[in-house]
Every structure is written in structure tokens, then in C-alpha cells.
Design a protein around this motif. Sequence first.
Motif, short mmCIF file in Angstrom:
data_model
loop_
_atom_site.label_atom_id
_atom_site.label_comp_id
_atom_site.label_asym_id
_atom_site.label_seq_id
_atom_site.Cartn_x
_atom_site.Cartn_y
_atom_site.Cartn_z
N ARG A 4 9.84 9.80 0.34
CA ARG A 4 10.24 8.48 0.14
C ARG A 4 10.02 7.51 1.43
NH1 ARG A 4 15.66 9.34 -1.74
NH2 ARG A 4 15.45 11.21 -0.33
N ILE A 5 9.93 6.44 1.18
CA ILE A 5 10.02 5.47 2.61
C ILE A 5 11.14 4.66 2.41
CG2 ILE A 5 8.71 3.49 3.80
CD1 ILE A 5 6.23 4.94 3.04
N LYS A 6 11.93 4.59 3.39
CA LYS A 6 13.37 3.84 3.10
C LYS A 6 13.00 2.46 3.39
CE LYS A 6 18.01 4.02 5.27
NZ LYS A 6 18.16 3.44 6.65
N GLU A 7 12.43 2.19 4.62
CA GLU A 7 12.12 0.74 4.73
C GLU A 7 11.09 0.80 6.05
OE1 GLU A 7 16.15 -0.10 6.38
OE2 GLU A 7 15.05 -0.32 8.31
N ILE A 8 10.77 -0.70 5.97
CA ILE A 8 9.37 -0.85 6.88
C ILE A 8 10.06 -2.39 7.67
CG2 ILE A 8 7.22 -2.05 7.29
CD1 ILE A 8 6.42 -0.32 4.94
N HIS A 9 10.02 -2.24 8.87
CA HIS A 9 10.43 -3.55 9.63
C HIS A 9 9.64 -4.14 10.69
CE1 HIS A 9 13.33 -0.70 11.58
NE2 HIS A 9 12.81 -1.38 12.62
N MET A 10 9.71 -5.31 10.92
CA MET A 10 8.72 -5.93 12.03
C MET A 10 9.54 -5.97 13.18
SD MET A 10 7.19 -8.99 9.49
CE MET A 10 8.64 -9.61 9.03
N ALA B 111 0.80 -1.26 0.04
CA ALA B 111 -0.14 -0.01 -0.08
C ALA B 111 0.86 1.28 0.05
CB ALA B 111 -0.93 0.08 1.13
N LEU B 112 2.04 1.16 0.62
CA LEU B 112 3.04 2.26 0.57
C LEU B 112 4.23 2.06 -0.64
CD1 LEU B 112 3.68 2.73 4.39
CD2 LEU B 112 1.97 3.66 2.93
N ASN B 113 3.84 1.33 -1.62
CA ASN B 113 4.41 1.38 -3.18
C ASN B 113 5.93 0.93 -2.62
OD1 ASN B 113 2.45 2.85 -4.46
ND2 ASN B 113 2.91 4.44 -2.99
N CYS B 114 5.98 0.00 -1.67
CA CYS B 114 7.43 -0.83 -1.35
C CYS B 114 7.71 -1.87 -2.39
CB CYS B 114 7.55 -1.15 -0.17
SG CYS B 114 7.59 0.34 1.07
N GLU B 115 9.19 -2.28 -2.28
CA GLU B 115 9.48 -3.47 -2.60
C GLU B 115 9.26 -4.44 -1.61
OE1 GLU B 115 10.78 -4.44 -5.80
OE2 GLU B 115 10.08 -2.21 -6.40
N VAL B 116 8.89 -5.55 -1.67
CA VAL B 116 8.94 -6.88 -0.63
C VAL B 116 10.03 -7.71 -0.75
CG1 VAL B 116 7.49 -8.46 0.62
CG2 VAL B 116 6.33 -6.37 -0.40
N ALA B 117 10.73 -7.75 0.33
CA ALA B 117 11.89 -8.69 0.46
C ALA B 117 11.32 -10.13 0.45
CB ALA B 117 12.73 -8.54 1.66
N CYS B 118 12.01 -10.87 -0.40
CA CYS B 118 11.32 -12.42 -0.54
C CYS B 118 11.83 -12.98 0.69
CB CYS B 118 11.68 -12.97 -1.91
SG CYS B 118 13.29 -13.22 -2.08
N CYS B 119 13.12 -12.88 1.10
CA CYS B 119 13.85 -13.46 2.23
C CYS B 119 13.92 -12.65 3.53
CB CYS B 119 15.18 -14.05 1.82
SG CYS B 119 15.85 -15.12 3.04
N ARG C 110 -1.61 7.42 8.20
CA ARG C 110 -2.39 6.88 9.21
C ARG C 110 -3.92 6.54 8.63
NH1 ARG C 110 -6.34 9.98 13.03
NH2 ARG C 110 -6.63 8.68 14.61
N VAL C 111 -4.30 7.13 7.68
CA VAL C 111 -5.51 6.91 6.99
C VAL C 111 -5.19 5.50 5.91
CG1 VAL C 111 -5.45 8.66 5.19
CG2 VAL C 111 -7.51 7.83 5.75
N ILE C 112 -4.06 5.81 5.30
CA ILE C 112 -3.82 4.57 4.51
C ILE C 112 -3.84 3.02 5.32
CG2 ILE C 112 -2.18 3.29 3.23
CD1 ILE C 112 -1.42 6.07 1.90
N LEU C 113 -3.13 3.23 6.45
CA LEU C 113 -3.03 1.86 7.37
C LEU C 113 -4.44 1.67 7.89
CD1 LEU C 113 0.00 3.06 9.52
CD2 LEU C 113 -0.04 1.41 7.68
N GLN C 114 -5.28 2.65 7.86
CA GLN C 114 -6.65 2.36 8.62
C GLN C 114 -7.61 1.73 7.48
OE1 GLN C 114 -7.80 6.16 10.18
NE2 GLN C 114 -7.52 5.50 12.22
N HIS D 192 10.94 -2.31 1.60
CA HIS D 192 11.93 -1.07 1.41
C HIS D 192 11.66 -0.29 0.16
CE1 HIS D 192 14.16 -3.17 -1.88
NE2 HIS D 192 13.97 -4.27 -1.23
N ASP D 193 11.91 0.91 0.09
CA ASP D 193 11.91 1.87 -1.17
C ASP D 193 10.59 2.08 -1.66
OD1 ASP D 193 14.74 2.58 -1.37
OD2 ASP D 193 14.93 0.37 -1.98
N GLY D 194 9.74 2.71 -0.64
CA GLY D 194 8.41 2.96 -1.27
C GLY D 194 8.08 4.58 -0.97
#
Lengths: 95, 474
Positions: free
Chosen positions: B117-123, B65-73, B173-177, B101-103
Motif C-alpha cells: 500500500r502507498i500511504k501518500e505522495i507529496h510534492m 498510475a499508483l492507484n491513488c486517490e487525488v486530492a482536489c484541494c 521505478r519502471v512505472i515512473l519511467q 493518498h491511498d494507492g
Amino acid sequence: MKINNETVAYLEKLARIELTDEERVECCSDLQDIVSHMDILSELDTQDAEPLSQSFSAKNVMREDEVKPSLDRDTALKNAPRVKDGFFSVPKTVE
Amino acid sequence: MNYEVVVGLEVHVELATKTKIFCSCTTEFGGEPNTQVCEVCLGMPGTLPVLNRAVVDFAVRTGLALNCEVACCNKFDRKNYFYPDLPKAYQISQLYLPICHDGFIEIGKSETCKKIRIKEIHMEEDAGKLIHDADEINTLVDYNRCGVPLLEIVSQPDMRSAEEAVEYIEKLRVILQYIGVSDCKMQEGSLRADINLSVRPVGSFELGVRTEMKNMNSFKAIARAIKAESERQIALLEKGEKVIQETRRWDDSEGQSYAMRSKEEAQDYKYFPEPDIPPVVISQEQIDATRAAIPELPDKKIERYTQLGLTDHDAEIIAGSVYLAKLFECTYEVCGNAKEAANWILVDLLKLLHDSAKQPEDMDFNFDSLGKIILMVEKGKINRGTAKKVFEKVFEENINPAEYVEDNNLGLVTDTDTIYATVETVVKDNEKSVNEYKSGKTQALQYLIGQSMKALRGQAPAQTVTEILKDLLN
């Protein structure tokens, strides 16, 4: 890598322990031995080796998002050094 | 000299999963202290964390939803620190291979929009709650929040003002909701932001020395903190002094930030790969399926709402809240009148919310009720004044509009025979006024109309009443 008094002082701080002067000397030489032993590994050429973080081949080990009962509070607090009103009580962390 | 403010945000979002990230304890907010804990989240020796599948699903959905690449591993890493909010003395997080990353997020209007730009998202896992002021000597700890899943969404330093930062976080916030991964209730701490801020002379491309302000939990506090901290840094540079790279605590009531006196002098997290969690491999099929299931996001909604005839401004307000958007779409579906649905929401509903100090998320009524009320007005069953009252009742007590109108006799009287009979009785009972009218006092007519309307509970068309009355008098 060279272990000196500063390294030991830094590790004391990180580990939240205080050593005596004699223990510091001993620790310094012990750590030096350990690190020197590890340095042997650095001699290997690992250019093309993938870093290994798991020693077994399992992957995607996950569980479903289903709630299971938690511990009852008395059991959860059993090992606490101090308890107050259902909270764990620890030395103050802010001044 | 003129300065430019450079802001990057690290936003922590608590995910709306039912259970914690590595154990099956509930994540529900507001439980009695230490009643939602187990061996795993208390960090007892010999326990093994097992990853919650929903956390990975939510993280992938967020990234897409934030236009990121998803890491497969994916792997997890261990961040070691010694502080009582985390009983294991380490946090399981992702350092080397974040899941996304990169969204980017677009802020501003379509013509003047800007990409942040979004650098990364981590859990990672949340920590417990420390209470410092309840006890004089000790700090009290509640581990219910410990292990609640978090996403950390790290932006690039692309924002140039407090306004841009607030706009970014509101949009986020609104996107996450919309995608349902978090309720993002800032007052409950499920969305918190760390601000990284530096200043530099306008035109310079080099970044200045930055400071960090942690755990901001309201839009207003974020805006105020950015303004105050940029002024502080500029004042330092103007005096020829240097900004020190440090973490500062923002005191919102004082409107000032303070350097944190940290007991931990060295921030050495001694990261290493987490041996307890096997790698997580995300397949292309899973990514494609998740992407296909992402619902319509605010920008697309605004576009569609304007096509339905709403102004840009109205469409933005409605699409800017997942709850208003839901009500709007439901109302439109029932009554088929987008403009009327929008009017009711933007005028009547917003006033009701404002007067009762409620947020759109607090709305607690059947969303098809508003559409039904609009239909009743359109079909001439009730007038607009009655409709307002009925909607108030819906808002307050979630009544059924049709039943309420029926039970309280609020429907418009459209049957001419009934109106005729009522007016006839009024004429009989008010001989004096009738005579006055006949002797030329036209004001008497107004009185008779008033009496007739009263007898009809105000629910008959005034024109019909007047016509019948004149007919009877002449």
C-alpha cells in the motif's frame, strides 16, 4: 501556555543563539506576555471554522514549465560570506 | 525466537520537468556549481515562488498510475530547518494535504502477487548539495539542485524482507519511467529511498520500534542495509536490550549502519501553512484527462507480450525495462515477428549491453533497425551470421542496416547464374583437385566447395554451390 527557562533554552537551540542570564529572564517574561495575549484567541469557539492559510482568494497561480536564464555565477555568489571554486563556503556541518 | 522484518519505504523521485518547482532555472544534471540558481532558489528576501504547472501534472499522473486517490484541494506547508543545504532555512513541502493518498503497487507473480500500500505522495523541493571533503575547514555548497521538484512516495510498512523492498522499488521505478515523470537514474540521485525498519516476533501484530536509514541510492545497498539492520535489531532484542528510535547512516562499503551524531538535537520543524503559494485546485476533468493519457503499464504489457507468444519469463524481462519494451514494440511493428524480436533482444542485445557495460537506457540507435535486420534474414537477403555483425554495427555506430549490407557487399548471392559462373572458374583454376576427385579422392570435393564459398564471400547457399559443383565435375 507557560513559558519557563526550559522553553527559552529550547528556543535558543532552535534559533542557534545564546542569551545571557539577564536576557533569558527578560525573554521569558516577554514571551509569556505574547503567549498569554494569544491565549485570548483560544477562548473563541472555532469548531465550525475552516482553518485559513491564505488571506486572499487566489488559487491555481502557476507558471508554464519554460526555462529562463539563471543568474550569472558571480552575481549569485555576491552575497556569500566566503566563496571557493564557484561554491558557497560555509562552516563545516559534519565532524 | 523467530522474528519478522517490517519495512516501509519513503522514495524521493526527482521529476523530469525542464525547470525547478518554484522558479524557471533549469533542472539539468551536471552543470557547473551554482550556475543554475536565481533569487528565488537562493532564498533572497522579497522573492516570491511560483509553482510549476508541470509538477502538479506529473504528481497527478504518478498518483493515478499508483492507484491513488487525488486530492482536489492542495496546499503547501513550510518545514523549517536550519541547515546550509536550503538557503531559505525552510523547505516548501506538503504535510497536511498531500496531493495523492491511498494507492498500491502489486509485486510478485500474478498468482502470488502482494499489494504494497502507498500511504501518500507529496510534492516538495530538493535541497542543495553539500561537499564536505573538498576543503579542510569549510563545507562547500552547490545550489543547482536546490528547488528541483521532488515527489515523496511513502509506502505503508507492508514489506517483510529485503527482496520485497527491492521488488517494490524496482516496480515503482519502471512505472515512473513508463509514465515519463522521472528518469529514475539512481546513480545521479534522481531516485533515493529512506528505509523505515522494525522487527517483531512472528505472529505479533504490534509494530516494533523503528529506525530510519536515509538516502539509499542503489538496489544492492537497500538490500544489504535491510539485512544488516534487521540482524542488528534482532541481536539487540535477543540480548534483552531495546531498539532506540533514531536515524542511522548506512555505510555501504563497511556493510554497517551507524547512529547519526546530529547537531540538531530537537527535530522541530515548526510546520505551518505556506503563505506564498495559493491553494491548487485539481478538477475532476483534469484527473479524468490525465487518467486517460496514462500509457500501458508493465503488468498489462506482460499480459500482451505473452499473448504475442512470448514466455512469461521473456515478457517480464522485456516489460521490466521501459527501453527494452520500446525497442521490442518498435521491432515487432517493423518485422511482425514477436518471438524473433524477443530472441534478438534477450540474446544478442543483452550480450552487447553486458559486454560494453551499458544499460538499456544508454542504447543510442534507431529502434526500427533491428526489425529491418530481422526482415532481411527472413527474406533471404542476409544470413544470421551477417545479421549479427550488422546489428553489432547498429548498436555501436547506429549505421543504416540496408546501406551497410549494400556498401560492404554482405548480401547473400541468390542469383544461380552468378554462382554457376563462380564455381566454373574455381573448377578451371584447380585442375589438380578436380583430377584428384575424379580419381576417387572424395575429400577433394570439400576443398573445391571451400574455394567456391570463399570466392562467393561465404554468402551463397552451400547446398546450391555443392549441387552446381557436382554437376560440373560429373
